[in-house]
Design an enzyme around this catalytic site. Structure first.
Site, PDB file in Angstrom:
ATOM      1  N   THR A  78       2.637  -2.804   7.800  1.00 46.78           N
ATOM      2  CA  THR A  78       3.627  -2.201   8.745  1.00 46.78           C
ATOM      3  C   THR A  78       5.111  -2.715   8.387  1.00 46.78           C
ATOM      4  O   THR A  78       6.181  -1.929   8.505  1.00 46.78           O
ATOM      5  CB  THR A  78       3.457  -2.953  10.472  1.00 46.78           C
ATOM      6  OG1 THR A  78       3.164  -4.144  10.235  1.00 46.78           O
ATOM      7  CG2 THR A  78       2.444  -2.102  10.883  1.00 46.78           C
ATOM      8  N   ASP A 104       3.803 -10.560  12.570  1.00 46.97           N
ATOM      9  CA  ASP A 104       3.414  -9.449  12.462  1.00 46.97           C
ATOM     10  C   ASP A 104       4.647  -8.138  12.726  1.00 46.97           C
ATOM     11  O   ASP A 104       4.829  -8.111  14.069  1.00 46.97           O
ATOM     12  CB  ASP A 104       2.230  -9.238  13.374  1.00 46.97           C
ATOM     13  CG  ASP A 104       1.304  -7.849  13.103  1.00 46.97           C
ATOM     14  OD1 ASP A 104       0.319  -8.010  12.334  1.00 46.97           O
ATOM     15  OD2 ASP A 104       1.423  -6.944  13.945  1.00 46.97           O
TER      16      ASP A 104
HETATM   17  P1  ADP Z   1       2.987  -6.304   6.081  1.00 47.12           P
HETATM   18  O1  ADP Z   1       3.283  -6.369   7.583  1.00 47.12           O
HETATM   19  O2  ADP Z   1       3.471  -5.375   5.356  1.00 47.12           O
HETATM   20  O3  ADP Z   1       1.519  -6.288   5.857  1.00 47.12           O
HETATM   21  P2  ADP Z   1       3.026  -8.848   5.507  1.00 47.12           P
HETATM   22  O4  ADP Z   1       3.823 -10.106   5.920  1.00 47.12           O
HETATM   23  O5  ADP Z   1       1.735  -9.287   5.554  1.00 47.12           O
HETATM   24  O6  ADP Z   1       3.713  -7.524   5.593  1.00 47.12           O
HETATM   25  O7  ADP Z   1       3.201  -9.120   3.722  1.00 47.12           O
HETATM   26  C1  ADP Z   1       2.693  -8.341   2.764  1.00 47.12           C
HETATM   27  C2  ADP Z   1       3.163  -8.416   1.527  1.00 47.12           C
HETATM   28  O8  ADP Z   1       2.820  -9.767   0.994  1.00 47.12           O
HETATM   29  C3  ADP Z   1       2.341  -7.614   0.454  1.00 47.12           C
HETATM   30  O9  ADP Z   1       3.377  -7.226  -0.383  1.00 47.12           O
HETATM   31  C4  ADP Z   1       1.505  -8.601  -0.276  1.00 47.12           C
HETATM   32  O10 ADP Z   1       1.176  -8.292  -1.733  1.00 47.12           O
HETATM   33  C5  ADP Z   1       2.513 -10.071  -0.147  1.00 47.12           C
HETATM   34  N1  ADP Z   1       1.423 -11.107  -0.314  1.00 47.12           N
HETATM   35  C6  ADP Z   1       0.438 -11.641   0.205  1.00 47.12           C
HETATM   36  N2  ADP Z   1      -0.094 -12.679  -0.212  1.00 47.12           N
HETATM   37  C7  ADP Z   1       0.543 -12.862  -1.277  1.00 47.12           C
HETATM   38  C8  ADP Z   1       0.793 -14.058  -2.176  1.00 47.12           C
HETATM   39  N3  ADP Z   1      -0.242 -15.039  -2.105  1.00 47.12           N
HETATM   40  N4  ADP Z   1       1.692 -13.865  -3.078  1.00 47.12           N
HETATM   41  C9  ADP Z   1       2.674 -13.048  -3.272  1.00 47.12           C
HETATM   42  N5  ADP Z   1       2.667 -12.019  -2.348  1.00 47.12           N
HETATM   43  C10 ADP Z   1       1.771 -11.900  -1.214  1.00 47.12           C
END
Ligand code: ADP
Ligand code: MG
Length: 539
Positions: free
Chosen positions: A99, A66
């Site tokens: 974030t 996170d």
């Molecule tokens: P943040 O802190 O920005 O939320 P995350 O590590 O949660 O970061 O990643 C968010 C990103 O991952 C977003 O761009 C989302 O579209 C992408 N994402 C989530 N699930 C998938 C998936 N199954 N395939 C591709 N991208 C994904």
């Protein structure tokens, strides 16, 4: 030197020990620091992102993916780097997710800006171009977004799932997504959602699959007296913000007790008063008392005798949620308690969860506050599930707030880049360069998603661009298969609000950092006791 020369006489403007960097050096330095922060979290972006293990000065370990948590735990010093941490915080506070995206975008905007600065383009031209591009990006985002309402449970579940992927919660994400969606849709009140109405309680033990949604409030409390019932059906609940105790005599009040009879009379009087308080409560029909303050032993005894279940020293925040869940009113004067103030729950029960007593106030009628009780095998698991559930809850709430969602997996960013590059052509010269730079920066998201999942970022980006050029604006990277697919079809969708906020805050911080061309840092002051380690004790 910290001063200017006037007729050969140096005038000291700054305190001794202060340092000052100016111009391009200051810029380079700030950009570098901010980008270091972005690089630190970039590898965690997306479902296949890596976790980080953070060890604090006391040796406590946090394992997380996170972005906000990572930056919060890293003790960052550099002022420009701190501004990046602020971006993560703002993003986290205002929407609860996205974030890492916001920080990574800001880092890439600064990288692009740095190369423009290298081409002797003035920072004000860059910031102006960025601002224009940001406004256009907001317009494009709104245009791309699709509608979602509280009835679209399947879409909302996808949103919850997308928010959770990558956290260790993923193994049970279907169950958790369902729980989060149900939780959020339950607490909608007049079209508004306050995520604080969803209490997240965690208890180590069991497995993630034991996580449950309780239609009411779970209290980390036990029934106060062994003689009280541990289970009350059709509970009528008194919510008291008053002690069921006799107040201590205040000030100089004195009582003269000069004989055992007088002492006994005093005790009898006290007991009578306490019994009177309990009788008042019982008369309202209450069979459960949840008290924010203390309950005297004698009062406990009488409550037990009347078959009333009670808990004391319930947290204020829980009292407020209890009121919302049971429809009861918090009363601060026992004399004023009436039948109409009582809340209702189908069942109030003390249960042993992983060795500890907890009180479940559940089966409430149309509760406007509820609890998600998180379970998991270890403290680390429970904590990470909590972060995942928070992200999912806030994600679903954010989606419903604007009623809009956009495709994930980099689809939105590739589309933004494409349309912004087109838009850049309407400008001339340097401003065009700045808008194009902003457009290009967007592509760091699909590139990082690919890279973190072990796919070739350049290849994948080329495929994505080709699909978007054909008009497939939902084409994104499915990191699990490595294929470019329609993200709405594979259920990888995100709330519009998260993307809007990420673009806004990253552009704003990039602009702020670009405006810095002079860093004046005070020397470390000697007298700051807090900074110095304590001197060893003398023996
Ligand atoms: P943040 O802190 O920005 O939320 P995350 O590590 O949660 O970061 O990643 C968010 C990103 O991952 C977003 O761009 C989302 O579209 C992408 N994402 C989530 N699930 C998938 C998936 N199954 N395939 C591709 N991208 C994904
Ligand atoms: Mg996320």
């Amino acid at each position: 030197m910290n001063g200017v020369q006037l007729a050969g006489q140096p005038i000291l403007v700054l305190q001794e020990g202060a340092t000052r960097t100016k111009g391009r050096d200051a810029q380079k330095n700030s950009i570098e620091a901010a980008r270091t922060v972005a690089d630190a979290v970039r590898t965690t972006l997306g479902p296949m992102g890596m976790d980080k293990m953070l060890v604090d000065s006391l040796g406590d370990v946090t394992i997380t993916n996170d972005g906000a948590t990572i930056l919060d735990e890293m003790q960052i010093e550099h002022p420009a780097a701190k501004m990046m941490v602020e971006v993560a915080k703002t993003q986290d506070e205002s929407v609860g997710d996205g974030t890492t995206t916001a920080v990574v975008l800001a880092g890439e905007l600064l990288k692009e800006a740095d190369s423009l600065l290298g081409q002797q383009i003035h920072p004000t031209v860059i910031t102006k171009g960025f601002r224009t591009a940001k406004n256009k990006a907001i317009e494009i985002l709104n245009d791309m977004a699709s509608n979602v309402s509280e009835k679209d449970k399947a879409l909302l579940k996808n949103i919850a799932n997308t928010a959770m992927t990558g956290k260790s919660a993923e193994k049970a994400s279907d169950l958790l997504a369902e729980i989060c969606v149900n939780a959020v849709t339950k607490v909608i009140e007049n079209g508004e959602i306050d995520v604080d109405d969803i209490k997240i309680e965690k208890k180590q033990g069991g497995s993630i699959n034991d996580t449950q949604l309780v239609e009411g409030i779970v209290l980390d409390k036990e029934v106060v007296h062994p003689g009280m019932p541990k289970r009350v059906e059709n509970a009528k609940i008194a919510l008291l913000d008053a002690a069921i105790e006799i107040k201590d005599l205040e000030g100089d009040a004195k009582i003269n007790i000069d004989s055992p009879e007088k002492f006994q009379a005093f005790l009898d009087e006290q007991e009578k008063m306490l019994r009177g308080m309990v009788e008042k409560i019982v008369k309202t029909g209450a069979n459960v008392v949840l008290c924010q303050k203390g309950i005297d032993d004698i009062a406990q005894h009488y409550l037990a005798k009347n078959g009333v279940m009670a808990a004391r020293r319930v947290k204020k925040s829980d009292m407020e949620k209890l009121a919302k869940a049971t429809g009861g009113k918090i009363v601060s004067n026992i004399n004023e308690l009436s039948k109409n103030d009582l809340g209702y729950a189908g069942l109030v029960e003390e249960r042993k969860i992983a060795g500890d007593e907890m009180i479940f106030v559940e089966r409430c009628k149309d509760p406007k506050a509820i609890t998600i009780l998180i379970r998991g095998g270890s403290e680390h698991v429970v904590d990470e599930v909590e972060r995942a559930v928070e992200d999912a809850v806030k994600g679903v709430a954010a989606a419903l707030e604007l009623g809009k969602f956009v495709p994930g997996g980099g689809a939105t960013e590739v589309e933004l880049a494409r349309r912004l590059r087109e838009y850049a052509e309407s400008f001339k010269g340097r401003e065009q360069l700045a808008v194009t730079a902003f457009a290009n920066a967007m592509e760091i998201i699909p590139k990082s998603l690919a890279e973190n999942a072990g796919h070739d970022p350049i290849d994948k980006l080329a495929l994505l661009r080709a699909e978007h050029d054909k008009g497939n604006l939902n084409a994104g990277l499915n990191v699990f298969t490595g294929k470019v697919e329609d993200m709405t079809k594979c259920g990888v969708i995100e709330p519009l609000k998260i993307k809007l906020q990420a673009i806004k805050s990253s552009a704003e911080v990039a602009e702020m950092i670009l405006r810095i061309d002079d860093v004046i840092a005070a020397g470390k002051s000697e007298s700051k006791g807090g900074q110095q380690p304590p001197s060893p004790p003398e023996y």
